[in-house]
Design a protein around this motif. Sequence first.
Motif, mmCIF file in Angstrom:
data_model
loop_
_atom_site.group_PDB
_atom_site.id
_atom_site.type_symbol
_atom_site.label_atom_id
_atom_site.label_comp_id
_atom_site.label_asym_id
_atom_site.label_seq_id
_atom_site.Cartn_x
_atom_site.Cartn_y
_atom_site.Cartn_z
ATOM 1 N N ALA A 1 0.888 -1.234 -0.036
ATOM 2 C CA ALA A 1 -0.115 0.106 -0.010
ATOM 3 C C ALA A 1 0.688 0.909 -0.141
ATOM 4 C CB ALA A 1 -0.990 -0.001 1.104
ATOM 5 N N GLU A 2 0.364 2.326 -0.302
ATOM 6 C CA GLU A 2 1.055 3.637 -0.352
ATOM 7 C C GLU A 2 0.307 4.686 0.203
ATOM 8 O OE1 GLU A 2 3.664 5.269 -4.228
ATOM 9 O OE2 GLU A 2 1.424 5.691 -4.361
ATOM 10 N N ALA A 3 0.866 5.646 0.963
ATOM 11 C CA ALA A 3 0.008 6.824 1.641
ATOM 12 C C ALA A 3 0.826 7.734 1.471
ATOM 13 C CB ALA A 3 -0.545 6.210 2.713
ATOM 14 N N THR A 4 0.351 9.146 1.758
ATOM 15 C CA THR A 4 0.866 10.355 1.880
ATOM 16 C C THR A 4 0.640 10.633 3.305
ATOM 17 O OG1 THR A 4 -0.964 11.747 1.526
ATOM 18 C CG2 THR A 4 0.532 11.205 -0.331
ATOM 19 N N GLY A 5 1.419 11.461 3.944
ATOM 20 C CA GLY A 5 1.563 12.005 5.290
ATOM 21 C C GLY A 5 2.313 13.063 5.683
ATOM 22 N N ASN A 6 2.189 13.622 6.944
ATOM 23 C CA ASN A 6 3.145 14.646 7.496
ATOM 24 C C ASN A 6 4.668 14.205 7.966
ATOM 25 O OD1 ASN A 6 1.114 16.625 7.325
ATOM 26 N ND2 ASN A 6 0.324 15.642 9.192
ATOM 27 N N GLY A 7 5.274 13.879 7.007
ATOM 28 C CA GLY A 7 6.565 13.381 6.885
ATOM 29 C C GLY A 7 6.678 11.843 6.944
ATOM 30 N N PRO A 8 7.961 11.395 7.085
ATOM 31 C CA PRO A 8 8.201 10.017 6.486
ATOM 32 C C PRO A 8 7.455 8.909 7.514
ATOM 33 C CG PRO A 8 10.399 11.116 7.142
ATOM 34 C CD PRO A 8 9.122 12.377 7.178
ATOM 35 N N VAL A 9 7.636 8.966 9.013
ATOM 36 C CA VAL A 9 6.978 8.256 9.773
ATOM 37 C C VAL A 9 5.484 8.032 9.670
ATOM 38 C CG1 VAL A 9 6.792 7.561 12.271
ATOM 39 C CG2 VAL A 9 9.037 8.318 11.464
ATOM 40 N N ASP A 10 5.057 9.242 9.509
ATOM 41 C CA ASP A 10 3.371 9.210 9.621
ATOM 42 C C ASP A 10 3.069 8.638 8.131
ATOM 43 O OD1 ASP A 10 0.951 10.084 10.056
ATOM 44 O OD2 ASP A 10 0.992 11.827 8.874
ATOM 45 N N ALA A 11 3.649 8.989 7.108
ATOM 46 C CA ALA A 11 3.306 8.431 5.770
ATOM 47 C C ALA A 11 3.498 6.821 5.574
ATOM 48 C CB ALA A 11 4.219 8.895 4.534
ATOM 49 N N LEU A 12 4.494 6.376 6.265
ATOM 50 C CA LEU A 12 4.643 4.757 6.198
ATOM 51 C C LEU A 12 3.701 4.101 7.190
ATOM 52 C CD1 LEU A 12 8.798 4.712 6.336
ATOM 53 C CD2 LEU A 12 7.166 4.107 4.527
ATOM 54 N N PHE A 13 3.294 4.869 8.421
ATOM 55 C CA PHE A 13 2.507 4.013 9.203
ATOM 56 C C PHE A 13 0.903 4.440 8.553
ATOM 57 C CE2 PHE A 13 4.312 5.017 13.987
ATOM 58 C CZ PHE A 13 5.520 4.285 13.405
ATOM 59 N N SER A 14 0.680 5.211 7.845
ATOM 60 C CA SER A 14 -0.639 5.264 7.088
ATOM 61 C C SER A 14 -0.471 4.320 6.031
ATOM 62 C CB SER A 14 -0.802 6.727 6.348
ATOM 63 O OG SER A 14 -0.802 7.598 7.372
ATOM 64 N N ALA A 15 0.543 4.070 5.417
ATOM 65 C CA ALA A 15 0.726 2.937 4.433
ATOM 66 C C ALA A 15 0.524 1.457 5.093
ATOM 67 C CB ALA A 15 1.832 2.978 3.716
#
Length: 542
Positions: A433-447
């Motif tokens: 899965a792919e996701a966007t977020g506020n910074g790398p940790v947030d984006a990866l956790f969302s993914a």
Amino acid sequence: MSGGVAGPGVVRDTVRIFDTTLRDGEQAPGAGLTATEKLEVARQLARLRVDVIEAGFPAASDGDFAAVRHIAEEIRGGIAIAALARCRDGDPQRAIEAIKVAERPHLHVFIATSDIHLTHKLRIDRQQALAEAVRWVRHGREQLGRDAEIEFSAEDASRTDREFLLQVYEAVVEAGASTVNIPDTVGYSIPSEFGALVRSVVDRVGRDATVSVHCHNDLGLATANTLAAVQAGARQVEVTINGLGEHAGNASLEEVVMALRTRPTQFPELGTAVETEQIMPASRLVSYLTGFAIQPNKAIVGSNAFAHESGIHQDGVIKNPLTYEIMTPQSVGLSGSHLSIGKLSGRRGLQQKLRELGHEMEGAALDAIYREVIALADVKKEVTDGDLLALVEQRVSEVPASVRILGWNVTSSLGGRTTGLVSLDVAGENRTAEATGNGPVDALFSAVDEALQPALGWHPVLTEYEIKAVSAGEDAQGQTLVRCRRSSDEGPGALIVSGHGLSTNIIEASLEGYLVAINKLHGAEINGLAVGFVGGYSSRAP
Ligand SMILES: [Zn+2]
């Protein structure tokens, strides 16, 4: 000592150390431990040489039953294993079932005795409470036999009518209780008052039973009340590592034990069996596994407890440590050395170093740590004590992994969006899965969340996230603490678990911590973790 008079340091009587980190401590919201983690803490408590380990509340859940049972099966060396039970049909039977395999079973039954608890919580009168107490103490004695320890606690004792309280204690001792416990359940007492209460109980039943105390810290007086109780004749103290517990916590083991040891003239002829050098390893382990940090100025185990910053202090301590130190750092297990371990130390050197830090490791476990140290030494100039302890702790909290990371990628730039991509193995199935977020940790956790939702029917919800450096220097390892619940599990009773990650790459460490927490939540769904209490009665018992 000369002159034939027993002086300080002459031990004629012992204060029994009853550790309830795994029962009362674990009741602290968010401190839930898995069965494996509870066993690991129990092993450390055994090295610390406490007298009694209260391992849990078996009627609370199948998970806690199994955890208590494992501890009862494994821990030997004269250490008693206690289990808590309400005076209610079903509870004591379950507790007895869990601890009867112990070398020294210790059954702990309780019922509230204060009018406020009887009227509003239990909705029974004093005589009914007394009858239940006697009934379940007698049951425990009959089931476990003559030699077992049967302890009775009068919940909220410090707010109970004095004459009724003494009547209850007399009746349960008559029925076979060998220990009577006086809990200050709501942390309401002050030392002089609590000491007087304890003395009245000692006067009434002290000849036939051990008098115990259990103090809470709501007014910051748990240790003071416990010590006043010992001076008044209590010979068992119920304590937790780091003072862990609900609300303001319990009396802290390290404070009570070190006070007894440091001020022998105030506690004439009394000793404990505790190996105080094991205090720091125990403190670190409990803090790590529960995710409860220790304040720097915490007595005995805080990071500043033995630090001397001011010039006047430093000068004095260098000339003679006794000028400002009432205890030595070594006596509580601070090695005092900060020697780094290089690549060439070898397995034996590593084993010796770990032993100094309070961890006995051999065989496959030692080999695994050794490989990790070598790998770490490749990316880091020196591997410090802090690094070693973090590696050991990371292994302790390993959980069976049904969700694994196969790969990740993140792009982040100034002013641009951050996009994270993860590929997971979820119980043998590949999910990306792919996701966007506020910074790398947030984006990866969302993914990760997006990859998990269709597979599990829930995704983790982050309730806390921390990152800290394990040691000094620009190449330090980052240690993360991640706390989560399931998106499908809301409300005040939701299961919250913690996970840790460790890496010189903080994104890696963050994902690792997130995955540990996810696997705990997933494991809880499948097997039932040894966490928490069942609802429906006072959460703060006794
Ligand atoms: Zn308590």
